[in-house]
Write a protein that holds these residues in place. Structure first.
Motif, PDB file in Angstrom:
ATOM      1  N   TYR A 107      46.546  36.029  42.042  1.00 54.19           N
ATOM      2  CA  TYR A 107      47.083  35.796  40.698  1.00 54.19           C
ATOM      3  C   TYR A 107      46.052  36.078  39.593  1.00 54.19           C
ATOM      4  O   TYR A 107      46.326  36.789  38.629  1.00 54.19           O
ATOM      5  N   ARG A 108      44.837  35.519  39.757  1.00 57.64           N
ATOM      6  CA  ARG A 108      43.789  35.715  38.756  1.00 57.64           C
ATOM      7  C   ARG A 108      43.038  37.035  38.937  1.00 57.64           C
ATOM      8  O   ARG A 108      42.341  37.491  38.038  1.00 57.64           O
ATOM      9  N   MET A 109      43.147  37.628  40.122  1.00 56.95           N
ATOM     10  CA  MET A 109      42.507  38.930  40.339  1.00 56.95           C
ATOM     11  C   MET A 109      43.269  40.021  39.582  1.00 56.95           C
ATOM     12  O   MET A 109      42.694  40.962  39.065  1.00 56.95           O
ATOM     13  N   ARG A 110      44.607  39.877  39.562  1.00 57.06           N
ATOM     14  CA  ARG A 110      45.451  40.918  38.950  1.00 57.06           C
ATOM     15  C   ARG A 110      45.570  40.764  37.443  1.00 57.06           C
ATOM     16  O   ARG A 110      45.739  41.749  36.734  1.00 57.06           O
ATOM     17  N   ARG A 111      45.481  39.534  36.973  1.00 58.91           N
ATOM     18  CA  ARG A 111      45.577  39.238  35.542  1.00 58.91           C
ATOM     19  C   ARG A 111      46.731  39.986  34.867  1.00 58.91           C
ATOM     20  O   ARG A 111      46.554  40.703  33.877  1.00 58.91           O
ATOM     21  N   ARG A 112      47.929  39.810  35.460  1.00 62.42           N
ATOM     22  CA  ARG A 112      49.105  40.539  34.961  1.00 62.42           C
ATOM     23  C   ARG A 112      49.440  40.157  33.514  1.00 62.42           C
ATOM     24  O   ARG A 112      50.104  40.909  32.810  1.00 62.42           O
ATOM     25  N   TRP A 113      48.968  38.980  33.100  1.00 62.58           N
ATOM     26  CA  TRP A 113      49.289  38.512  31.746  1.00 62.58           C
ATOM     27  C   TRP A 113      48.431  39.201  30.692  1.00 62.58           C
ATOM     28  O   TRP A 113      48.621  39.047  29.505  1.00 62.58           O
ATOM     29  N   GLU A 114      47.453  39.994  31.131  1.00 62.78           N
ATOM     30  CA  GLU A 114      46.474  40.577  30.225  1.00 62.78           C
ATOM     31  C   GLU A 114      46.578  42.109  30.223  1.00 62.78           C
ATOM     32  O   GLU A 114      46.270  42.753  31.217  1.00 62.78           O
ATOM     33  N   ASN A 115      46.992  42.701  29.138  1.00 63.79           N
ATOM     34  CA  ASN A 115      47.076  44.165  29.000  1.00 63.79           C
ATOM     35  C   ASN A 115      47.718  44.856  30.204  1.00 63.79           C
ATOM     36  O   ASN A 115      47.254  45.893  30.655  1.00 63.79           O
ATOM     37  N   GLY A 116      48.771  44.249  30.746  1.00 59.44           N
ATOM     38  CA  GLY A 116      49.479  44.888  31.860  1.00 59.44           C
ATOM     39  C   GLY A 116      48.784  44.766  33.194  1.00 59.44           C
ATOM     40  O   GLY A 116      49.214  45.362  34.170  1.00 59.44           O
ATOM     41  N   GLY A 117      47.679  44.031  33.253  1.00 60.77           N
ATOM     42  CA  GLY A 117      47.039  43.772  34.548  1.00 60.77           C
ATOM     43  C   GLY A 117      45.782  44.575  34.793  1.00 60.77           C
ATOM     44  O   GLY A 117      45.466  45.511  34.057  1.00 60.77           O
ATOM     45  N   ALA A 118      45.073  44.217  35.843  1.00 57.64           N
ATOM     46  CA  ALA A 118      43.808  44.864  36.199  1.00 57.64           C
ATOM     47  C   ALA A 118      44.085  46.151  36.981  1.00 57.64           C
ATOM     48  O   ALA A 118      45.060  46.218  37.721  1.00 57.64           O
ATOM     49  N   PRO A 119      43.231  47.186  36.829  1.00 55.67           N
ATOM     50  CA  PRO A 119      43.402  48.419  37.616  1.00 55.67           C
ATOM     51  C   PRO A 119      43.285  48.127  39.111  1.00 55.67           C
ATOM     52  O   PRO A 119      42.530  47.232  39.500  1.00 55.67           O
ATOM     53  N   GLU A 120      44.015  48.874  39.923  1.00 54.21           N
ATOM     54  CA  GLU A 120      44.058  48.624  41.374  1.00 54.21           C
ATOM     55  C   GLU A 120      42.674  48.660  42.025  1.00 54.21           C
ATOM     56  O   GLU A 120      42.380  47.884  42.924  1.00 54.21           O
ATOM     57  N   ALA A 121      41.825  49.600  41.577  1.00 55.62           N
ATOM     58  CA  ALA A 121      40.489  49.722  42.174  1.00 55.62           C
ATOM     59  C   ALA A 121      39.694  48.435  41.966  1.00 55.62           C
ATOM     60  O   ALA A 121      38.969  47.988  42.855  1.00 55.62           O
ATOM     61  N   LEU A 122      39.860  47.838  40.787  1.00 58.98           N
ATOM     62  CA  LEU A 122      39.153  46.598  40.475  1.00 58.98           C
ATOM     63  C   LEU A 122      39.724  45.448  41.309  1.00 58.98           C
ATOM     64  O   LEU A 122      38.972  44.601  41.821  1.00 58.98           O
TER      65      LEU A 122
END
Ligand SMILES: [Zn+2]
Ligand SMILES: [Zn+2]
Length: 184
Positions: A107-122
């Protein structure tokens, strides 16, 4: 040593495969993906859609797994733990010290609530770092004060995780020693 990855509810296959691959790549462990399980309602947090990490660990510890080793729950849902006066502090993962079980949450790795989420590589990078950190706890490693060490206390934020690179020399040695002891 075997690490059983247990999907808690619906978890994308690629997330599980990436976690298994990341663990195998960074530690001499045999990470295997098990069938999905649904945690009991008693492990739900008062916060909607979140699980209580300590309850998940207690429940995971009751699951028999062939071949022994460690058990790591993987969930897409948020997991929370008590921190000070806050009973629902969001965390990235939790592992019982020198125990059998740990749990990680994307949940916190993806940070979907923030600018559409984290890039997959990250996200992939965070998956192996956080799973290795929690595995470290089950191998008896506590938090480490060395900046950049994977056993640093992330304090629930991926920002700490992102600046970590590897285990420090001392933690790497303890990790390897504990793995050898577990293999016996
Ligand atoms: Zn920790
Ligand atoms: Zn360290």
């Amino acid at each position: 040593m075997r690490v059983h990855l247990v999907p808690l509810g619906q978890v994308p296959a690629e997330t599980l495969d990436e976690t298994a691959r990341g663990l195998r790549e960074h530690a001499p462990v045999d990470a295997v993906v098990e069938s999905a399980r649904t945690p009991p309602d008693g492990a739900r947090s008062s916060r909607k859609d979140a699980w209580q990490a300590t309850s998940l660990l207690e429940w995971l510890d009751t699951l028999p797994m062939a071949g022994g080793g460690k058990v790591m729950g993987v969930t897409e849902a948020e997991i929370v733990a008590r921190k000070g006066n806050n009973p629902t502090w969001g965390i990235l993962g939790m592992g019982s010290l020198d125990g059998r079980c740990s749990v990680i949450s994307t949940y916190r790795m993806r940070r979907r609530w923030e600018n559409g989420g984290a890039p997959e590589a990250l996200v992939r990078e965070r998956l192996w770092k956080i799973s290795l950190h929690e595995l470290g706890h089950t191998l008896g490693l506590d938090h480490c004060p060395t900046p950049g060490c994977l056993m640093e206390d992330a304090g629930g934020t991926v920002k700490t995780v992102d600046r970590e690179t590897s285990l420090c020399e001392r933690c790497a040695q303890r990790f390897a020693e504990s793995l050898r002891a577990n293999a016996r």
